[in-house]
Design a protein around this motif. Sequence first.
Motif, PDB file in Angstrom:
ATOM      1  N   TYR A 197       0.873  -1.172   0.000  1.00  0.00           N
ATOM      2  CA  TYR A 197       0.000   0.000   0.000  1.00  0.00           C
ATOM      3  C   TYR A 197       0.909   1.221   0.000  1.00  0.00           C
ATOM      4  O   TYR A 197       1.609   1.492   0.969  1.00  0.00           O
ATOM      5  CB  TYR A 197      -0.850  -0.081   1.265  1.00  0.00           C
ATOM      6  CG  TYR A 197      -1.938   0.942   1.467  1.00  0.00           C
ATOM      7  CD1 TYR A 197      -1.837   2.252   1.028  1.00  0.00           C
ATOM      8  CD2 TYR A 197      -3.086   0.586   2.175  1.00  0.00           C
ATOM      9  CE1 TYR A 197      -2.841   3.175   1.259  1.00  0.00           C
ATOM     10  CE2 TYR A 197      -4.104   1.493   2.415  1.00  0.00           C
ATOM     11  CZ  TYR A 197      -3.978   2.788   1.943  1.00  0.00           C
ATOM     12  OH  TYR A 197      -4.973   3.699   2.182  1.00  0.00           O
ATOM     13  N   LEU A 198       0.910   1.960  -1.113  1.00  0.00           N
ATOM     14  CA  LEU A 198       1.738   3.166  -1.215  1.00  0.00           C
ATOM     15  C   LEU A 198       0.984   4.376  -0.684  1.00  0.00           C
ATOM     16  O   LEU A 198      -0.168   4.601  -1.045  1.00  0.00           O
ATOM     17  CB  LEU A 198       2.125   3.429  -2.674  1.00  0.00           C
ATOM     18  CG  LEU A 198       2.849   4.761  -2.943  1.00  0.00           C
ATOM     19  CD1 LEU A 198       4.242   4.761  -2.305  1.00  0.00           C
ATOM     20  CD2 LEU A 198       2.929   5.057  -4.428  1.00  0.00           C
ATOM     21  N   THR A 234       1.484   8.385  -0.775  1.00  0.00           N
ATOM     22  CA  THR A 234       2.322   9.353  -1.483  1.00  0.00           C
ATOM     23  C   THR A 234       3.031  10.286  -0.509  1.00  0.00           C
ATOM     24  O   THR A 234       2.494  10.653   0.533  1.00  0.00           O
ATOM     25  CB  THR A 234       1.489  10.203  -2.461  1.00  0.00           C
ATOM     26  OG1 THR A 234       0.518  10.964  -1.731  1.00  0.00           O
ATOM     27  CG2 THR A 234       0.789   9.323  -3.489  1.00  0.00           C
ATOM     28  N   ILE A 254       5.651   7.545  -9.146  1.00  0.00           N
ATOM     29  CA  ILE A 254       4.401   6.839  -8.823  1.00  0.00           C
ATOM     30  C   ILE A 254       4.024   5.884  -9.947  1.00  0.00           C
ATOM     31  O   ILE A 254       3.609   4.742  -9.696  1.00  0.00           O
ATOM     32  CB  ILE A 254       3.275   7.845  -8.517  1.00  0.00           C
ATOM     33  CG1 ILE A 254       3.557   8.532  -7.172  1.00  0.00           C
ATOM     34  CG2 ILE A 254       1.905   7.156  -8.490  1.00  0.00           C
ATOM     35  CD1 ILE A 254       2.654   9.699  -6.849  1.00  0.00           C
ATOM     36  N   LEU A 277       3.479   1.923  -9.468  1.00  0.00           N
ATOM     37  CA  LEU A 277       2.221   1.291  -9.875  1.00  0.00           C
ATOM     38  C   LEU A 277       2.471   0.181 -10.887  1.00  0.00           C
ATOM     39  O   LEU A 277       1.843  -0.887 -10.838  1.00  0.00           O
ATOM     40  CB  LEU A 277       1.279   2.334 -10.482  1.00  0.00           C
ATOM     41  CG  LEU A 277       0.585   3.295  -9.509  1.00  0.00           C
ATOM     42  CD1 LEU A 277      -0.069   4.440 -10.270  1.00  0.00           C
ATOM     43  CD2 LEU A 277      -0.461   2.567  -8.663  1.00  0.00           C
ATOM     44  N   LEU A 314      -3.150   2.640  -3.521  1.00  0.00           N
ATOM     45  CA  LEU A 314      -2.407   3.894  -3.441  1.00  0.00           C
ATOM     46  C   LEU A 314      -3.239   4.910  -2.680  1.00  0.00           C
ATOM     47  O   LEU A 314      -4.415   5.107  -2.995  1.00  0.00           O
ATOM     48  CB  LEU A 314      -2.078   4.428  -4.835  1.00  0.00           C
ATOM     49  CG  LEU A 314      -1.229   5.708  -4.890  1.00  0.00           C
ATOM     50  CD1 LEU A 314      -0.366   5.717  -6.146  1.00  0.00           C
ATOM     51  CD2 LEU A 314      -2.091   6.978  -4.867  1.00  0.00           C
ATOM     52  N   TYR A 337      -3.440   8.857  -1.665  1.00  0.00           N
ATOM     53  CA  TYR A 337      -2.944  10.213  -1.890  1.00  0.00           C
ATOM     54  C   TYR A 337      -3.101  10.989  -0.589  1.00  0.00           C
ATOM     55  O   TYR A 337      -4.197  11.248  -0.128  1.00  0.00           O
ATOM     56  CB  TYR A 337      -3.712  10.883  -3.027  1.00  0.00           C
ATOM     57  CG  TYR A 337      -3.408  12.351  -3.206  1.00  0.00           C
ATOM     58  CD1 TYR A 337      -2.109  12.850  -3.095  1.00  0.00           C
ATOM     59  CD2 TYR A 337      -4.435  13.245  -3.503  1.00  0.00           C
ATOM     60  CE1 TYR A 337      -1.844  14.194  -3.263  1.00  0.00           C
ATOM     61  CE2 TYR A 337      -4.177  14.601  -3.680  1.00  0.00           C
ATOM     62  CZ  TYR A 337      -2.885  15.070  -3.550  1.00  0.00           C
ATOM     63  OH  TYR A 337      -2.614  16.405  -3.717  1.00  0.00           O
ATOM     64  N   CYS A 350      -3.886   5.452 -11.729  1.00  0.00           N
ATOM     65  CA  CYS A 350      -4.335   4.253 -11.011  1.00  0.00           C
ATOM     66  C   CYS A 350      -5.237   3.388 -11.892  1.00  0.00           C
ATOM     67  O   CYS A 350      -5.167   2.156 -11.851  1.00  0.00           O
ATOM     68  CB  CYS A 350      -5.061   4.644  -9.725  1.00  0.00           C
ATOM     69  SG  CYS A 350      -3.961   5.202  -8.416  1.00  0.00           S
ATOM     70  N   THR A 363      -5.395  -0.061 -10.050  1.00  0.00           N
ATOM     71  CA  THR A 363      -5.051   0.031  -8.629  1.00  0.00           C
ATOM     72  C   THR A 363      -6.031   0.963  -7.918  1.00  0.00           C
ATOM     73  O   THR A 363      -6.230   2.094  -8.370  1.00  0.00           O
ATOM     74  CB  THR A 363      -3.618   0.577  -8.459  1.00  0.00           C
ATOM     75  OG1 THR A 363      -2.714  -0.238  -9.196  1.00  0.00           O
ATOM     76  CG2 THR A 363      -3.208   0.592  -6.998  1.00  0.00           C
ATOM     77  N   SER A 375       5.708   4.902   2.437  1.00  0.00           N
ATOM     78  CA  SER A 375       5.718   6.214   1.800  1.00  0.00           C
ATOM     79  C   SER A 375       7.132   6.473   1.291  1.00  0.00           C
ATOM     80  O   SER A 375       7.485   6.075   0.188  1.00  0.00           O
ATOM     81  CB  SER A 375       5.260   7.295   2.770  1.00  0.00           C
ATOM     82  OG  SER A 375       5.183   8.541   2.125  1.00  0.00           O
TER      83      SER A 375
END
Length: 198
Positions: free
Chosen positions: A4-5, A7, A20, A24, A31, A33, A54, A59, A179
């Motif tokens: 799980y990214l 940002t 990014i 991805l 993801l 934001y 995404c 995603t 992150s």
Amino acid sequence: MRIYLITSDMKDERQWFERIDRILKSGIDMLQYRDKANSTLTIHETARKLKILCKKYNTPLIINNRVDVCMALDADGVHLGGDDLPIETARKIMGPEKIIGASARTVEAIKNGEIKRVDYFGSGAMFDTDTKVDAKKISKDQLKLLVDSTSLPVYAIGGINAENVHQLENTGIAGVCLSAGLMLNSDPEGLIEKIKGM
């Protein structure tokens, strides 16, 4: 293990989006934001561009704490902390289909989130983090206790990177939130492959 990214702050827009896109492309699971600094207009425009990216990689896009931005763009969901809009209010506005994630450091918070129909929990901070300097750490044993208290996915969060992610093996977590660990990594693809294999 899922990835799980979250940002990081944007300094150079082109490089930020390129990084990014690269992450991805490697096949992460969600993801988020997160933007605590900019105006609603800037957040909306950045989220709009992220949604396009995404969608390209199929995603889910989660917006940190901004139910209004999520609904305006028809993003996939929101992540809510303790000082954000109440979960039950967000669910009423967003309906049953949107994803709602919640921060949880205690079993009580987990049970409360279950009652209010969240979809996953983010629990930490596991390690020291520059992203959220006031975040209080929890132990690995505390994390296991939270995981064992719910059937919903629990994601570990807070200062996770290539050097320490192995410490989270055998905790029962669904995945990890990164992150800076990904955004500032010279080889994000290598780290993603490593985590997926855990």
